[in-house]
Motif scaffolding. Structure first.
Motif, short mmCIF file in Angstrom:
data_model
loop_
_atom_site.label_atom_id
_atom_site.label_comp_id
_atom_site.label_asym_id
_atom_site.label_seq_id
_atom_site.Cartn_x
_atom_site.Cartn_y
_atom_site.Cartn_z
N UNK A 108 1.12 -1.21 0.26
CA UNK A 108 0.43 0.25 -0.08
C UNK A 108 1.23 1.34 0.20
N UNK A 109 2.17 1.14 -0.03
CA UNK A 109 3.18 2.44 0.56
C UNK A 109 3.27 2.77 -0.85
N UNK A 110 3.73 3.54 -1.36
CA UNK A 110 4.86 3.45 -2.99
C UNK A 110 5.42 4.49 -3.19
N UNK A 111 5.96 4.74 -2.03
CA UNK A 111 7.13 5.99 -2.02
C UNK A 111 7.01 6.80 -0.63
N UNK A 112 8.09 8.01 0.50
CA UNK A 112 7.96 7.98 1.45
C UNK A 112 9.14 9.42 1.05
N UNK A 113 8.62 9.84 1.97
CA UNK A 113 10.16 11.05 1.43
C UNK A 113 10.17 11.93 2.76
N UNK A 114 11.58 12.04 3.13
CA UNK A 114 11.61 13.49 4.38
C UNK A 114 12.47 14.40 3.57
N UNK A 115 11.17 15.58 4.37
CA UNK A 115 11.62 16.90 3.19
C UNK A 115 12.21 17.73 4.38
N UNK A 116 12.70 18.72 3.90
CA UNK A 116 13.73 19.81 4.93
C UNK A 116 11.86 21.18 4.91
N UNK A 117 12.95 21.99 5.63
CA UNK A 117 11.63 22.58 5.66
C UNK A 117 11.39 24.04 4.45
N UNK A 118 11.86 23.92 3.72
CA UNK A 118 11.49 24.20 2.63
C UNK A 118 10.67 23.31 1.39
N UNK A 119 11.00 22.19 1.57
CA UNK A 119 10.12 21.76 0.86
C UNK A 119 10.87 20.90 0.13
N UNK A 120 12.54 20.95 0.23
CA UNK A 120 13.18 19.62 -1.07
C UNK A 120 13.59 18.31 -0.23
N UNK A 121 13.40 17.56 -1.21
CA UNK A 121 14.01 16.59 0.06
C UNK A 121 15.56 16.28 0.23
N UNK A 122 15.19 15.37 1.89
CA UNK A 122 16.23 15.40 1.87
C UNK A 122 16.98 14.13 1.62
N UNK A 123 15.85 12.78 1.85
CA UNK A 123 16.13 11.12 1.35
C UNK A 123 14.92 10.64 1.07
N UNK A 124 14.62 9.64 0.36
CA UNK A 124 13.47 9.32 -0.75
C UNK A 124 13.88 7.86 -0.60
N UNK A 125 12.15 7.28 -0.81
CA UNK A 125 13.00 5.27 -0.70
C UNK A 125 13.32 4.91 -2.77
N UNK A 159 -4.35 15.73 -0.64
CA UNK A 159 -5.60 15.13 -2.11
C UNK A 159 -4.56 14.20 -3.14
N UNK A 160 -4.86 13.56 -3.98
CA UNK A 160 -4.70 13.01 -4.91
C UNK A 160 -3.40 13.87 -6.02
N UNK A 161 -2.89 13.62 -5.73
CA UNK A 161 -1.42 14.97 -6.84
C UNK A 161 -1.16 14.02 -7.07
N UNK A 170 -0.94 9.81 -6.29
CA UNK A 170 -0.63 9.40 -4.78
C UNK A 170 -1.64 10.08 -3.96
N UNK A 171 -1.87 10.10 -2.61
CA UNK A 171 -2.17 11.05 -2.10
C UNK A 171 -1.08 10.10 -0.41
N UNK A 172 -0.54 12.06 0.57
CA UNK A 172 0.41 11.68 1.58
C UNK A 172 -0.16 11.59 2.38
#
Length: 726
Positions: A108-125, A159-161, A170-172
């Motif tokens: 059921x999980x398609x992706x995981x993001x860890x974002x910084x305070x300005x919305x840029x990815x630090x690490x993803x799956x 929302x679904x984006x 996906x929706x988050x």
């Protein structure tokens, strides 16, 4: 005189016949009208009950999925807690591998993001390192945490984006990362795939007489629905019947009216998930209920009209004859019902075998066709990476449809137990230790968790992911059995089941096992409940709080792994579930999985492709050349063996399993006699028994399942050639 006497008798007989004729016409009409009215009400009552039963199943499924997402978010928060953005970037390869491992285990999980305070990815799956230019600051789930509209510590359902990396919908489910002083440090976002819910709801709808099923937010935003809606229809109207009913009764309810999504008059049932602004809904078209009622009444007419005409034509004699025939018909129906019961028992016993044969019969050819489609789309997509956006979108739509078809085939194989497990040597103590930490963070504080790890514990040989799922199922059951709190104990030990124990239980094999016991101090079970505990869909929980699938799933996994499960319980005292896992006596070392990076061949390594299906062979050859391999091809084993003899530079054999005359396993054996150093990778959509036995892949065998993508093929071959793809 006699004739005069006969006239009144004849008149009376005539009047009697007229009364009987009138009664023969009026009574069936009256009975039919009354029965129609009662059946009409029963049809809608049964529809309501069917909606509530289906809603119970969907509610339980959605709750379990969101609980799993909460566990994932908590685990990721634990991994990154106290780390600065620089620390996270420094540990990105290790964190990416962990996130990718979580995604692989949870469909059921398609992706995981860890974002910084300005919305840029630090690490993803998905990618390592993550795209540096990717900016997600405008996404609703980032704004919700950054602007403070969602309280800290509370999850936000987005929302679904359409994803900006791979274009997937996906929706988050997200939570905020906090700095040392409680400030906003970024977002942890877990992507949920609407297609996962769509597929599950499709199975529920097709098997339960329901027409629609959906998952939506409290504001009416539709997250997933079966059947799917057009892309421009994403939200229910605030003035529609569903949202008005939710405003009046937020917890649960039944709605009748015309849908604001597709304009169909429908009966809908809805229920809110505890702790989330999320609703599950199911609906049945009013026309479907009416049609079922009309068909029932039509079946009554088929029997009623001939019976009525017979009464009119034959009068009292016909009536008596009809009664005798009715008695005979009742006896016939009783006999037919008895035979149907016996046939139902036989079908139940043969169901799994029949499904397995049917699935196996179609899987090979169907997956070959899907391989041609997906492979061609994959190559076309690579070569049109900078092409027209509309063309790329059409390719992606086609790839998504073919992928769904492939997933359907895999689900059929899994349901019929024809999809192999991937058991590996593992230390049960490590599994229990890691899981206990997760349980301590997620179970209520009123439940005390204790682990008793056996010293010198033997290794076992099972699928690690399935073992973790089994223990989670048992922990959730224990939590539900201890609403006021208690103690949960998970214990490991070496165990031996002797001949006497095995003789008393037909399904048990005497021998050495690794024991994992889960004990709670909850409400316990009565003897009657224990007898039915492993039956699918049996549950003692309140309506809407359980489907009865947890213990049956654990039972199936343990049996397929060659183990044994035992249940001990006493009402008011608690329950112990003992899992006996087969001991592993081999020499293979326990290894931790690691993420593989995309590869490109050196242009010199030669690969021989053996595939009897021409379309699949053409794709494999083209794909390998695209990756950078030198390629030779053969349509059968005889040609392949000649090419191997003539071309000693061939380093790897890529062969189909199911082929005429000589299958892939026998071809590999013959090839290895000629070339002991040759690497072999099998590709197949259905293995039959050539390389899989008792549901487990043969040791030392390299397999890539059809349909596969070009990156999957490249990664697999690179790993095997480097000696790390076992």
């Amino acid at each position: 005189m006699d004739e005069a006497l006969d006239l009144p008798v004849a008149g009376a007989a005539e009047r009697l016949l007229r009364w009987l004729t009138a009664a023969a016409l009026a009574l069936p009409i009256l009975i039919f009208t009354t029965a129609s009215w009662i059946a009409y009400g029963n049809a809608f009552s049964e529809a309501h009950e069917r909606l509530h039963r289906t809603l119970d199943l969907m509610h339980e499924h959605a709750a379990k999925v969101l609980e799993t997402h909460d566990l994932v978010v908590e685990q990721i928060d634990q991994l990154t807690r106290g780390l600065s953005d620089a620390d996270v970037r420094a540990r990105e390869p290790d964190l990416h591998a962990r996130l990718a491992k979580i995604v692989r285990r949870l469909p059921q999980v398609s992706n995981i993001w860890v974002l910084d305070a300005i919305g840029h990815p630090l690490v993803g799956s998905i990618a390592s390192p993550p795209p540096q230019a990717l900016d997600l600051s405008d996404r609703d789930y980032v704004r919700a945490h950054r602007d403070g509209t969602t309280p800290r510590g509370q999850a936000y359902i987005g929302e679904v984006l359409v994803g900006r990396v791979f274009g997937r919908r996906n929706f988050q489910i997200s939570t905020a990362r906090e700095e040392g002083q409680g400030g906003f440090a970024g977002v942890v976002a877990v992507s949920a795939s609407p297609s996962y819910f769509h597929d599950f709801y499709g199975d529920v709808v097709q098997g339960g007489g329901i027409t629609t099923a959906s998952l939506m937010r409290a504001d009416g935003t539709v997250l997933a629905r079966y059947p799917a809606l057009p892309d421009d229809v994403t939200r229910r109207s605030a003035h529609g019947p569903m949202m008005r009913a939710i405003a009046q009764s937020p917890g649960r309810g039944l709605v009748k009216g015309r849908s604001d999504l597709d304009g169909v008059e429908r009966i809908n049932a809805y229920r809110r998930l505890p702790g989330y602004p999320i609703y599950v809904t199911v609906g049945i078209d009013r026309a479907v209920v009416i049609h079922g009622w009309l068909m029932l009444m039509a079946s009554h007419l088929i029997f009623g009209i001939p019976a009525t005409l017979g009464l009119v034509a034959l009068s009292l004699v016909a009536l008596r004859r009809t009664r005798r025939e009715a008695m005979a018909m009742a006896a016939l129906h009783a006999e037919a019902a008895r035979r149907q019961d016996m046939e139902a028992q036989l079908r139940q016993a043969q169901k799994m075998e029949a499904i397995g044969r049917l699935t196996g019969g179609i899987a090979h050819d169907f997956n070959n066709l899907l391989q041609i489609i997906l492979g061609s789309l994959d190559l076309l997509g690579r070569r049109m990476a900078n092409g027209d956006e509309r063309q790329r979108r059409l390719i992606e739509n086609a790839r998504e449809g073919a992928t769904r078809a492939a997933n359907l085939t895999q689900r059929l194989l899994a349901f019929s137990r024809r999809q192999p497990l991937e058991p590996k040597p593992l230390d049960a103590n490590k599994i229990v230790s890691g899981l206990s930490e997760l349980l301590r963070r997620t179970l209520p504080e009123t439940i005390q968790i204790e682990t008793v790890l056996g010293g010198g514990l033997w290794r076992t040989h099972v699928d690690a992911g399935q073992l973790e799922n089994a223990l989670l199922n048992l922990a959730v059951n224990a939590r539900d059995a201890m609403p006021e709190g208690g103690r949960l104990t998970i214990e490991t030990a070496n165990a031996h089941l002797d001949e006497a124990y095995a003789a008393s239980r037909v399904e048990v094999t005497a021998g050495q096992y690794v024991l994992v016991a889960v004990t709670d101090t909850g409400t316990g079970m009565s003897p009657e409940v224990m007898r039915n505990a492993f039956e699918p869909f049996f549950t003692t929980k309140e309506q809407g709080k359980g489907t009865g699938l947890g213990l049956s799933q654990v039972y199936g996994f343990i049996k397929q792994s060659g183990g044994h499960i035992a249940l001990y319980s006493e009402a008011g005292q608690g329950t112990t579930v003992k899992l006996y896992l087969p001991r592993y006596t081999g020499t293979e070392e326990i290894t931790e999985p690691h993420a593989a990076a995309p590869v490109q061949a050196d242009g010199k390594t030669a690969v021989l492709v053996v595939e009897d299906e021409e379309g699949v062979r053409r794709f494999a050859v083209e794909a390998l050349r695209e990756i950078g391999y030198r390629v030779l091809e053969a349509s059968g084993a005889a040609v392949a063996l000649r090419l191997l003899a003539d071309h000693p530079e061939v380093a790897l054999l890529l062969s189909d399993v199911v082929m005429p005359e000589m299958d892939g396993r026998r071809l590999a054996d013959a090839a290895l006699k000629l070339r002991p150093d040759l690497k072999v990778v099998f590709m197949t959509g259905y293995t039959r028994n050539a390389i899989v036995h008792n549901g487990v892949l043969d040791a030392g065998t390299h397999l890539i399942g059809k349909p596969f993508t070009l990156p999957q093929l490249a990664t697999k071959l690179d790993a095997v050639l480097k000696g790390s793809g076992a």
